[in-house]
Design an enzyme around this catalytic site. Structure first.
Site, PDB file in Angstrom:
ATOM      1  N   GLU A  91       0.799  -1.184   0.127  1.00  0.00           N
ATOM      2  CA  GLU A  91      -0.054   0.052  -0.133  1.00  0.00           C
ATOM      3  C   GLU A  91       0.806   1.126   0.117  1.00  0.00           C
ATOM      4  OE1 GLU A  91      -2.830   0.273   3.109  1.00  0.00           O
ATOM      5  OE2 GLU A  91      -3.288  -1.810   2.896  1.00  0.00           O
ATOM      6  N   CYS A 104       3.248   8.732   1.354  1.00  0.00           N
ATOM      7  CA  CYS A 104       3.677   7.681   2.220  1.00  0.00           C
ATOM      8  C   CYS A 104       4.129   6.260   1.592  1.00  0.00           C
ATOM      9  CB  CYS A 104       2.597   7.501   3.077  1.00  0.00           C
ATOM     10  SG  CYS A 104       2.784   6.427   4.532  1.00  0.00           S
ATOM     11  N   CYS A 111       5.238  -7.072   7.924  1.00  0.00           N
ATOM     12  CA  CYS A 111       6.166  -6.524   8.889  1.00  0.00           C
ATOM     13  C   CYS A 111       6.312  -7.486   9.878  1.00  0.00           C
ATOM     14  CB  CYS A 111       5.458  -5.470   9.610  1.00  0.00           C
ATOM     15  SG  CYS A 111       6.731  -4.464  10.805  1.00  0.00           S
ATOM     16  N   CYS A 115       3.861  -5.091  16.434  1.00  0.00           N
ATOM     17  CA  CYS A 115       3.265  -3.998  17.172  1.00  0.00           C
ATOM     18  C   CYS A 115       1.688  -4.335  17.244  1.00  0.00           C
ATOM     19  CB  CYS A 115       3.142  -2.775  16.775  1.00  0.00           C
ATOM     20  SG  CYS A 115       5.014  -2.142  16.564  1.00  0.00           S
ATOM     21  N   CYS A 118      -1.141  -2.720  15.132  1.00  0.00           N
ATOM     22  CA  CYS A 118      -0.810  -2.310  13.631  1.00  0.00           C
ATOM     23  C   CYS A 118      -1.299  -3.583  12.831  1.00  0.00           C
ATOM     24  CB  CYS A 118       0.663  -1.992  13.449  1.00  0.00           C
ATOM     25  SG  CYS A 118       1.098  -1.832  11.723  1.00  0.00           S
ATOM     26  N   GLY A 158       5.754  -2.143   7.069  1.00  0.00           N
ATOM     27  CA  GLY A 158       7.053  -2.518   7.106  1.00  0.00           C
ATOM     28  C   GLY A 158       7.797  -1.693   8.034  1.00  0.00           C
ATOM     29  N   GLU A 159       9.055  -2.402   8.505  1.00  0.00           N
ATOM     30  CA  GLU A 159      10.009  -1.499   9.325  1.00  0.00           C
ATOM     31  C   GLU A 159      11.196  -1.173   8.444  1.00  0.00           C
ATOM     32  OE1 GLU A 159      10.206   0.098  12.211  1.00  0.00           O
ATOM     33  OE2 GLU A 159      12.520   0.137  11.695  1.00  0.00           O
ATOM     34  N   SER A 190      10.343   6.508   9.552  1.00  0.00           N
ATOM     35  CA  SER A 190       9.628   6.222  10.724  1.00  0.00           C
ATOM     36  C   SER A 190      10.016   4.803  11.208  1.00  0.00           C
ATOM     37  CB  SER A 190       8.134   6.343  10.592  1.00  0.00           C
ATOM     38  OG  SER A 190       7.678   6.107  12.026  1.00  0.00           O
ATOM     39  N   SER A 213       8.489   5.747  16.622  1.00  0.00           N
ATOM     40  CA  SER A 213       7.027   5.434  17.313  1.00  0.00           C
ATOM     41  C   SER A 213       7.263   5.029  18.590  1.00  0.00           C
ATOM     42  CB  SER A 213       6.575   4.051  16.276  1.00  0.00           C
ATOM     43  OG  SER A 213       6.257   4.508  14.808  1.00  0.00           O
ATOM     44  N   LEU A 214       6.772   6.052  19.196  1.00  0.00           N
ATOM     45  CA  LEU A 214       7.176   5.942  20.678  1.00  0.00           C
ATOM     46  C   LEU A 214       5.908   5.194  21.280  1.00  0.00           C
ATOM     47  CD1 LEU A 214       8.880   6.365  23.053  1.00  0.00           C
ATOM     48  CD2 LEU A 214       7.872   8.537  23.257  1.00  0.00           C
ATOM     49  N   HIS A 215       4.745   5.834  21.444  1.00  0.00           N
ATOM     50  CA  HIS A 215       3.325   5.166  21.636  1.00  0.00           C
ATOM     51  C   HIS A 215       3.056   4.784  23.318  1.00  0.00           C
ATOM     52  CE1 HIS A 215       2.830   5.243  17.613  1.00  0.00           C
ATOM     53  NE2 HIS A 215       3.305   4.068  17.062  1.00  0.00           N
ATOM     54  N   ASN A 289      -6.084   4.360  15.209  1.00  0.00           N
ATOM     55  CA  ASN A 289      -7.013   3.973  13.907  1.00  0.00           C
ATOM     56  C   ASN A 289      -7.632   2.680  14.524  1.00  0.00           C
ATOM     57  OD1 ASN A 289      -8.098   4.224  11.175  1.00  0.00           O
ATOM     58  ND2 ASN A 289      -6.187   5.267  10.382  1.00  0.00           N
ATOM     59  N   CYS A 332      -3.424   1.535   8.222  1.00  0.00           N
ATOM     60  CA  CYS A 332      -2.373   1.146   7.571  1.00  0.00           C
ATOM     61  C   CYS A 332      -2.290  -0.405   7.413  1.00  0.00           C
ATOM     62  CB  CYS A 332      -1.087   1.578   8.415  1.00  0.00           C
ATOM     63  SG  CYS A 332       0.161   1.911   7.368  1.00  0.00           S
TER      64      CYS A 332
HETATM   65  N1  SAH Z   1       7.563   0.438  11.109  1.00  0.00           N
HETATM   66  C1  SAH Z   1       7.776   1.922  11.123  1.00  0.00           C
HETATM   67  C2  SAH Z   1       6.519   2.477  10.185  1.00  0.00           C
HETATM   68  C3  SAH Z   1       5.503   1.779   9.738  1.00  0.00           C
HETATM   69  S1  SAH Z   1       4.084   2.357  10.986  1.00  0.00           S
HETATM   70  C4  SAH Z   1       7.300   2.326  12.442  1.00  0.00           C
HETATM   71  O1  SAH Z   1       6.909   1.812  13.528  1.00  0.00           O
HETATM   72  O2  SAH Z   1       7.463   3.587  12.809  1.00  0.00           O
HETATM   73  C5  SAH Z   1       3.850   3.723  10.551  1.00  0.00           C
HETATM   74  C6  SAH Z   1       3.094   4.657  12.105  1.00  0.00           C
HETATM   75  O3  SAH Z   1       1.804   4.196  12.035  1.00  0.00           O
HETATM   76  C7  SAH Z   1       3.730   4.180  13.159  1.00  0.00           C
HETATM   77  O4  SAH Z   1       4.020   5.255  14.037  1.00  0.00           O
HETATM   78  C8  SAH Z   1       2.683   3.278  13.700  1.00  0.00           C
HETATM   79  O5  SAH Z   1       3.057   2.919  15.067  1.00  0.00           O
HETATM   80  C9  SAH Z   1       1.313   3.714  13.236  1.00  0.00           C
HETATM   81  N2  SAH Z   1       0.382   3.021  13.263  1.00  0.00           N
HETATM   82  C10 SAH Z   1       0.260   1.813  12.792  1.00  0.00           C
HETATM   83  N3  SAH Z   1      -1.004   1.105  13.200  1.00  0.00           N
HETATM   84  C11 SAH Z   1      -1.712   2.319  13.843  1.00  0.00           C
HETATM   85  C12 SAH Z   1      -3.188   2.408  14.265  1.00  0.00           C
HETATM   86  N4  SAH Z   1      -3.839   1.310  14.230  1.00  0.00           N
HETATM   87  N5  SAH Z   1      -3.516   3.642  14.472  1.00  0.00           N
HETATM   88  C13 SAH Z   1      -2.802   4.702  14.524  1.00  0.00           C
HETATM   89  N6  SAH Z   1      -1.406   4.587  14.015  1.00  0.00           N
HETATM   90  C14 SAH Z   1      -0.860   3.425  13.541  1.00  0.00           C
END
Ligand code: SAH
Length: 349
Positions: A91, A104, A111, A115, A118, A158-159, A190, A213-215, A289, A332
């Protein structure tokens, strides 16, 4: 076979000379690929037929096929589902901003980071993308819209740091002044935080923006949603990001997805302030999301605003990610899942 679109200008020149052709042909071919965004050799009208035939036989010319495209009626955001030449699907997203088009891109098929929130990681990783396949996403979208792409974010499936060498080569080609010539300042990568690779990237001396991506504001919480935190703890990854900022003089971004009742309280904001301390950074708050497969819901707007205010009071730069393409979304990786077998089995189609 030689993946010709992944070649540097020097490698291409060497190859063209090795098949008995003049060096200037390499320059012409490079321009067809990276400036005119040709989809195949037959578009290269000033390259004689015999050479085109040799190239067809001896090299691989990657291209993508559009399998699905959804355009938002609200803001023009487009979500593309592309098929790679081996049939795998990825995508990419095109967003329109005042200053131009931002794309993007995905860096892998699937991946393996796991996480919890995701959709891209649910079926694991199939393979990494080549530099040419990363470029193709931008080239196809630029051709499709007829507009110049000004910003690129590697934030799709992907990472990227799990595909390090291809990523670095991709950035070099994308920002090459003889190619599409996108400014390094307009490229963002990212990562979920593969620490040794953050240091490697620092040594490349790019002027790109690095986003983490801290979260979560504590090790305990981060571990719960991001398995990578078990390999590199939160203090180690924050230290790496700080060093990255100090060395490159580039402001880094922390992405923080707000999940209702998990990481969005006043206390979480305080923990985050403590964790970040004073540093050259920017926090991007993202309402989660919701994805069908997981039970997470987005924080309400007042909570998001309160969270933001609290950080700002402590001199932290904050933005709330503008939601683009609300009407076409799905998190995503969801568009692809709808088209793959296990997604179909789960009734996503
Ligand atoms: N692997 C990389 C890049 C891909 S994810 C990373 O981890 O940064 C891109 C961004 O979308 C990341 O910050 C990821 O944590 C976030 N993301 C993934 N799923 C999501 C969701 N359901 N809602 C909001 N953000 C999400």
């Amino acid at each position: 076979m030689l993946d010709i679109k992944s070649c540097t200008p020097e490698e291409l020149a060497e190859y063209i000379e090795s098949i008995g052709e003049k060096k200037f042909r390499a320059k012409q071919i490079y321009e067809w690929m990276h400036v005119h965004l040709a989809r195949d050799y037959d578009e290269m009208t000033n390259i004689k037929k015999k050479l085109r035939e040799t190239l067809k036989e001896t090299t691989e010319y990657t291209s993508l096929e559009v399998k699905d495209m959804k355009e938002s009626a609200i803001d023009g955001t487009r979500k593309y589902l592309f098929a790679l030449s081996d049939g795998n699907m990825i995508e990419s997203v095109m967003m329109r901003y005042r200053h131009g088009i931002s794309v993007c891109i995905s860096s892998q098929v699937g991946c393996r980071m796991g996480c919890r929130f995701c959709a891209s990681t649910i079926d694991g990783v199939v393979r990494s993308l080549t530099p040419s396949e990363m470029l193709d996403q931008i080239y196809m979208i630029s051709r499709d819209t007829g507009e110049r792409v000004s910003n690129v974010v590697v934030m799709g499936m992907g990472e990227p740091l799990d595909n390090y060498d291809n990523l670095v080569r991709f950035i070099r080609l994308l920002t090459d002044e003889n190619g599409l010539n996108i400014s390094e300042r307009n490229v963002t990568v990212s990562t979920c935080g593969i620490v040794p690779k953050i240091y490697d990237l620092m040594e490349e001396d790019f002027n790109i923006t690095l986003a983490l991506s801290l979260h979560a504001p504590t090790q305990e919480k981060r571990e719960e949603i991001m398995p990578i935190a078990k390999s590199y703890d939160i203090d180690t990854v924050i230290r790496a990001m700080r060093e990255y900022a100090d060395n490159t003089k580039r402001r880094i971004t922390y992405e923080y997805t707000l999940i209702s009742g998990f990481n969005d309280s006043e206390e979480d904001a305080e923990d985050l302030i403590k964790l970040l301390g004073r540093q050259l950074c920017h926090v991007n708050l993202i309402p989660v999301n919701p994805i069908v497969e997981r039970n997470y819901s987005a924080t309400s707007e007042t909570y998001v605003l309160n969270f933001k205010k609290k950080l700002e009071k402590n001199a932290i730069n904050v933005t709330i990610r503008r939601e683009m393409g609300r009407d076409i979304d799905g998190a995503c990786g969801q568009l692809r899942r709808k088209h793959t077998e296990s997604g179909a089995k789960e009734g996503l189609l």
